[in-house]
Design a protein around this motif. Structure first.
Motif, PDB file in Angstrom:
ATOM      1  N   GLU A  15     -54.197  30.184   2.816  1.00  0.00           N
ATOM      2  CA  GLU A  15     -53.853  29.117   3.767  1.00  0.00           C
ATOM      3  C   GLU A  15     -55.016  28.794   4.695  1.00  0.00           C
ATOM      4  OE1 GLU A  15     -51.532  26.859   3.814  1.00  0.00           O
ATOM      5  OE2 GLU A  15     -50.856  27.800   1.944  1.00  0.00           O
ATOM      6  N   ARG A  30     -59.760  21.345   4.399  1.00  0.00           N
ATOM      7  CA  ARG A  30     -59.162  20.130   4.954  1.00  0.00           C
ATOM      8  C   ARG A  30     -59.895  19.688   6.222  1.00  0.00           C
ATOM      9  NH1 ARG A  30     -54.402  18.129   4.762  1.00  0.00           N
ATOM     10  NH2 ARG A  30     -54.036  18.599   6.953  1.00  0.00           N
ATOM     11  N   GLU A  43     -55.310  24.610  -5.470  1.00  0.00           N
ATOM     12  CA  GLU A  43     -54.049  24.333  -4.790  1.00  0.00           C
ATOM     13  C   GLU A  43     -54.070  22.919  -4.183  1.00  0.00           C
ATOM     14  OE1 GLU A  43     -51.370  25.946  -4.910  1.00  0.00           O
ATOM     15  OE2 GLU A  43     -50.214  24.848  -3.398  1.00  0.00           O
ATOM     16  N   LEU A  44     -55.209  22.580  -3.571  1.00  0.00           N
ATOM     17  CA  LEU A  44     -55.337  21.254  -2.943  1.00  0.00           C
ATOM     18  C   LEU A  44     -55.290  20.142  -3.991  1.00  0.00           C
ATOM     19  CD1 LEU A  44     -57.982  22.061  -0.203  1.00  0.00           C
ATOM     20  CD2 LEU A  44     -55.729  21.070   0.216  1.00  0.00           C
ATOM     21  N   ARG A  69     -53.651  20.390  -6.786  1.00  0.00           N
ATOM     22  CA  ARG A  69     -52.257  20.352  -7.235  1.00  0.00           C
ATOM     23  C   ARG A  69     -51.406  19.545  -6.248  1.00  0.00           C
ATOM     24  NH1 ARG A  69     -47.494  22.621  -6.869  1.00  0.00           N
ATOM     25  NH2 ARG A  69     -48.039  23.846  -5.054  1.00  0.00           N
ATOM     26  N   ARG A  70     -51.694  19.741  -4.964  1.00  0.00           N
ATOM     27  CA  ARG A  70     -50.925  19.020  -3.941  1.00  0.00           C
ATOM     28  C   ARG A  70     -51.415  17.570  -3.780  1.00  0.00           C
ATOM     29  NH1 ARG A  70     -51.100  23.201   1.130  1.00  0.00           N
ATOM     30  NH2 ARG A  70     -50.318  25.051   0.066  1.00  0.00           N
ATOM     31  N   LYS A  71     -52.417  17.203  -4.584  1.00  0.00           N
ATOM     32  CA  LYS A  71     -53.021  15.861  -4.525  1.00  0.00           C
ATOM     33  C   LYS A  71     -53.631  15.560  -3.163  1.00  0.00           C
ATOM     34  CE  LYS A  71     -50.678  13.841  -8.366  1.00  0.00           C
ATOM     35  NZ  LYS A  71     -49.676  12.982  -8.904  1.00  0.00           N
ATOM     36  N   GLN A  72     -54.068  16.597  -2.472  1.00  0.00           N
ATOM     37  CA  GLN A  72     -54.698  16.382  -1.173  1.00  0.00           C
ATOM     38  C   GLN A  72     -56.198  16.120  -1.334  1.00  0.00           C
ATOM     39  OE1 GLN A  72     -53.778  18.569   2.167  1.00  0.00           O
ATOM     40  NE2 GLN A  72     -51.604  18.781   1.732  1.00  0.00           N
ATOM     41  N   LYS A 105     -52.487  12.261  -1.113  1.00  0.00           N
ATOM     42  CA  LYS A 105     -51.502  12.917  -0.231  1.00  0.00           C
ATOM     43  C   LYS A 105     -52.151  13.712   0.880  1.00  0.00           C
ATOM     44  CE  LYS A 105     -47.609  12.828  -3.292  1.00  0.00           C
ATOM     45  NZ  LYS A 105     -46.947  13.534  -4.367  1.00  0.00           N
TER      46      LYS A 105
END
Lengths: 171, 254
Positions: B187, B194, B226-227, B229-232, B251
């Motif tokens: 995290e 980010r 992970e990012l 996958r989350r489309k961030q 996202k």
């Protein structure tokens, strides 16, 4: 593509958008047409262009299709680009180019043995102008580079199909 | 030899128009290599390329070399090699007695003729290309995509990413000797990336590998996956095989 009228338009669009001669195989795939149908569409587009009497014409370059400007409008292109874009090649470079075209892939030494003189500079110029490109190495001692002509070459010289070139033996 | 004189004069004029470096380099400039001269001599006298009168051509060739040497021109080695070759063939033809000797001489002559023919063919094709080019002088065509280069992106596959990761692990393991307990969590790493993207629109994937330990490197990689996958975030390249960059995805929430 079923709608013939629409297909002609899409063909025009695709050739316009592509930055290089668009291969017929690619067009068949995109338009979902077989070769015979594609040719029909191409000649229809050609007909429409002729009727329109615009500054462009459709031409085939080494198996692909592209729009080119009619020579009488060349001045405007030059004016727009503000420089002389004409390709200048010395007689020596043209000789080297003709050897690479007919005898390629070919090494520098092999080019020189036909011309019986040093050709390194000409090869360099042709590489810079992107008329020839390296095409692997020859499996002989020293592994020299092999050269062949580029797609660019066919565009600049307006050669439709390498098979249409005059035979090497022809004098 | 009148023809040569004319050609020289022509060339002189051409050179003077340019920069007139030295008038004397001219004669050799015009005959680019010995084949060129040989072909000129043969054609000037309308001789058959398939059966060159060696003795006459040798004479002409030597005449020419002598002439330019008088002008203090340094003759390129190729010309000297050719004159030797011509003389050798000439002598062999003259002196050969046995049929074998005669055959050998004839073969040597034939070889030269073939080379000359090949040269002439090449000249012919160069002329063809020149004509072609002249016809095309005012024809233009699109040669590049209208999509501007900086908006042209290539999607990066998971395979590409895994490859980069593998390379990085190799690099990292070379420098690290001991794996220490690492407090970095997934995290936290995600937040790091980010935050980075909030300041800079595009981050090089490479810059993220600069980590303290192998564990942190792995956590970073997992964070990127992970990012994605989350489309961030989106991984992309500006050119095929170029550097892999990341930017905000659809996202991405502030």
């Amino acid at each position: 593509m079923k709608d013939r009228n629409e297909a002609v338009k899409v063909l025009e669009l695709l050739i316009y958008i592509s930055g290089r001669p668009l291969a017929e195989s690619k067009l068949e795939e995109l338009l979902e047409l077989d070769n015979a149908a594609l040719h029909e569409i191409i000649s229809e587009l050609n007909k429409r262009l002729e009727e329109r009497a615009g500054p462009l014409f459709l031409e085939k370059i080494s198996g692909g299709w592209q729009f080119s400007t009619k020579p009488e409008y060349g001045e405007w292109v030059k004016k727009f680009l503000k420089k002389e874009l004409v390709l200048h090649l010395s007689p020596q470079s043209l000789e080297v180019l003709s050897i690479v075209l007919y005898r390629g892939p070919i090494t520098r030494i092999e080019v020189e043995s036909v011309r019986n003189c040093d050709s390194a500079q000409s090869l360099k110029t042709l590489l810079e102008k992107k008329l020839i490109k390296p095409a692997g190495r020859k499996m002989v001692p020293g592994r020299p580079l092999l050269y062949r002509v580029t797609e660019n070459f066919y565009q600049y010289f307006g050669i439709q199909d390498p098979d249409d070139l005059p035979a090497w033996e022809e004098l | 030899m009148e023809g040569i004189k004319e050609k020289e004069t022509e060339q002189n004029a051409a050179v003077e128009q340019k920069e007139a470096p030295s008038v004397f380099t001219v004669a050799l400039d015009i005959f680019e290599g010995p084949m060129d001269l040989l072909l000129f001599l043969v054609e000037q006298e309308s001789l058959s390329i398939y059966d060159i009168p060696i003795s006459r051509i040798t004479e002409d060739f030597l005449d020419f070399l002598e002439k330019i040497q008088k002008l203090n021109v340094e003759v390129a080695t190729g010309f000297l090699v050719m004159s030797t070759r011509l003389m050798r063939i000439k002598l062999k033809l003259m002196l050969s007695i046995t049929p074998e000797e005669k055959k050998e001489a004839e073969e040597e002559k034939k070889q030269l003729e073939e080379e000359l023919l090949e040269y002439k063919r090449m000249k012919e094709k160069a002329r063809f290309l020149r004509e072609r080019l002249d016809q095309r002088r005012n024809v233009f065509f699109r040669s590049q995509r209208i999509i501007p280069q900086d908006e042209y992106t290539v999607e990066v596959s998971l395979f590409d990413l895994a490859n980069v990761f593998k390379d990085m692990m190799k690099l990292a393991s070379a420098g690290v000797k001991e794996i220490l307990e690492d407090p970095v969590t997934l995290e936290e790493k995600i937040e790091d990336i980010r935050n980075g993207l909030k300041e800079i629109p595009e981050i090089s994937l490479f810059s993220l590998w600069n980590q303290r330990s192998i564990l942190e490197l792995i956590v970073t990689f997992l964070a990127i996956l992970e990012l994605i996958r989350r489309k961030q975030i989106i991984c992309f390249q500006k050119v095929p095989l170029g550097e892999i960059l990341i930017r905000k995805g659809e996202k991405f929430s502030p």
